[in-house]
Design an enzyme around this catalytic site. Structure first.
Site, PDB file in Angstrom:
ATOM      1  N   HIS A  30     -66.023  22.520 -22.948  1.00 15.99           N
ATOM      2  CA  HIS A  30     -65.480  21.357 -22.228  1.00 15.99           C
ATOM      3  C   HIS A  30     -64.535  20.561 -23.125  1.00 15.99           C
ATOM      4  CE1 HIS A  30     -65.088  17.676 -19.918  1.00 15.99           C
ATOM      5  NE2 HIS A  30     -65.365  17.049 -21.053  1.00 15.99           N
ATOM      6  N   HIS A  38     -60.045  18.979 -23.003  1.00 21.12           N
ATOM      7  CA  HIS A  38     -59.382  17.792 -23.561  1.00 21.12           C
ATOM      8  C   HIS A  38     -58.219  18.063 -24.502  1.00 21.12           C
ATOM      9  CE1 HIS A  38     -61.989  14.578 -22.087  1.00 21.12           C
ATOM     10  NE2 HIS A  38     -63.032  15.378 -22.282  1.00 21.12           N
ATOM     11  N   SER A  71     -62.092  21.976 -16.899  1.00 18.64           N
ATOM     12  CA  SER A  71     -63.114  22.825 -17.511  1.00 18.64           C
ATOM     13  C   SER A  71     -64.200  23.216 -16.520  1.00 18.64           C
ATOM     14  CB  SER A  71     -63.745  22.105 -18.716  1.00 18.64           C
ATOM     15  OG  SER A  71     -64.408  20.930 -18.298  1.00 18.64           O
ATOM     16  N   GLU A 131     -60.972  12.292 -17.498  1.00 19.30           N
ATOM     17  CA  GLU A 131     -61.895  13.333 -17.025  1.00 19.30           C
ATOM     18  C   GLU A 131     -61.530  13.901 -15.650  1.00 19.30           C
ATOM     19  OE1 GLU A 131     -63.981  14.803 -18.800  1.00 19.30           O
ATOM     20  OE2 GLU A 131     -64.678  13.433 -20.351  1.00 19.30           O
TER      21      GLU A 131
HETATM   22 FE   LIG Z   1     -64.996  15.030 -21.476  1.00 16.60          FE
END
Ligand SMILES: [Fe+2]
Length: 299
Positions: free
Chosen positions: A148, A153, A213, A194
């Protein structure tokens, strides 16, 4: 992933690590090896073949979903993560990232306290968890793992505008801690970093790490008629609650990463006051609710 921010006691130096979500478990990860700033060395030698295989399969599954769903900046940068067959060495990525935007990635044992998190972002350092989910958690892991954090990110940190936004967010977070406004600011993280969507000439695209993700939410967020998609508005967003246990019922859509950076540039002190006053007057906005006259994006 993030918020509502919830504290656990008894971890490193008596500082409570932030957990994102409302669980009451202690965070996963070995915090004994972390320093005062919660960073540690990536324990690359400890990964097993099964760990590398989990990463390889997760990467392959997400990569084939990206065209038409992820924003161009993400697709252009994802290869910067390096060889997809194994969990990358953070130092290698950091070197490339630093050359591109002056950011670095640093290793952490798991979720870290918000002050530490904000301080790292403000110093253009992105904390990446080094453990990877177990094979039985392939489709869903409660806490952010290396897949993730890296896949979701890090690619956008290669984009100059987004990179500046993340640093501004960290600096804003340090201020928010002093103003008791972390929950409002956490909503900004949630709905942009996010779970953000961006409007492009080719249509809506995802840029949020939680979406990018996720095997299921990427297509859902961009193409499903079910969720609401409303134009990014800082104060409206800060009044908005969100779901942590299912796909989002509302997504906020930005026009550009520059818009995000510009929205975070001013001092938030008056913004928090206005949002609090609005919440006192009209309440918070539940996920999935659209306000009269609000600009919506339909698919
Ligand atoms: Fe995150």
């Amino acid at each position: 992933m993030s918020t509502p921010i919830d504290f656990h006691s008894g971890m490193n130096q008596g500082v409570a690590p932030v957990t994102y979500g409302t669980g009451d478990r202690p965070p996963r990860g070995n915090y004994a090896r972390a320093g005062a700033d919660y960073t540690c060395a990536q324990d690359w030698a400890v990964y097993t073949d099964a760990d590398h295989d989990t990463y390889r399969r997760l990467y392959a599954r997400q990569l084939q979903q990206l065209p038409g769903l992820a924003c161009d900046e993400f697709i252009a940068a994802v290869r910067q993560l390096g060889a997809p067959e194994r969990i990358p060495r953070f130092d290698d990525i950091s070197e490339r990232l630093h050359r591109a935007t002056g950011w670095q990635i640093v290793c952490v044992p798991g979720l870290i306290p918000e002050e530490a998190f904000f301080a790292l972002l403000a110093a253009r350092k992105f904390p990446v968890t080094d453990w990877i989910r177990k094979p039985e958690e392939f489709d869903y892991v409660v806490e952010p793992d290396v897949f993730h954090d890296l896949f979701g990110h890090v690619p956008l940190l290669f984009d100059p505008s987004f990179a500046d936004y993340m640093q501004a967010y960290g600096a804003g977070g340090l201020k928010a801690s002093r103003l008791d406004a972390c929950e409002l600011l956490a909503r900004l993280y949630w709905y942009t970093v996010e779970f953000g969507l961006i409007d492009t000439k080719q249509g809506l695209r995802a840029y949020g790490a939680g979406i990018l993700s996720s095997a299921g939410e990427l297509r859902h967020s961009v193409t499903s008629p079910e969720p609401q998609r409303v134009a990014f508005d800082l104060q409206r967003l800060m009044r908005s609650r969100y779901r942590i246990d299912t796909f989002q019922a509302t997504y906020f859509v930005i026009d550009s990463f520059r818009q995000l950076f510009d929205a975070t540039a001013p001092d938030f002190t008056p913004v928090y006051a206005q949002v609090r006053a609005e919440i006192a007057l009209s309440g918070e906005i539940e996920a999935g609710v659209v306000l009269p006259g609000e600009r919506r994006f339909r698919v």
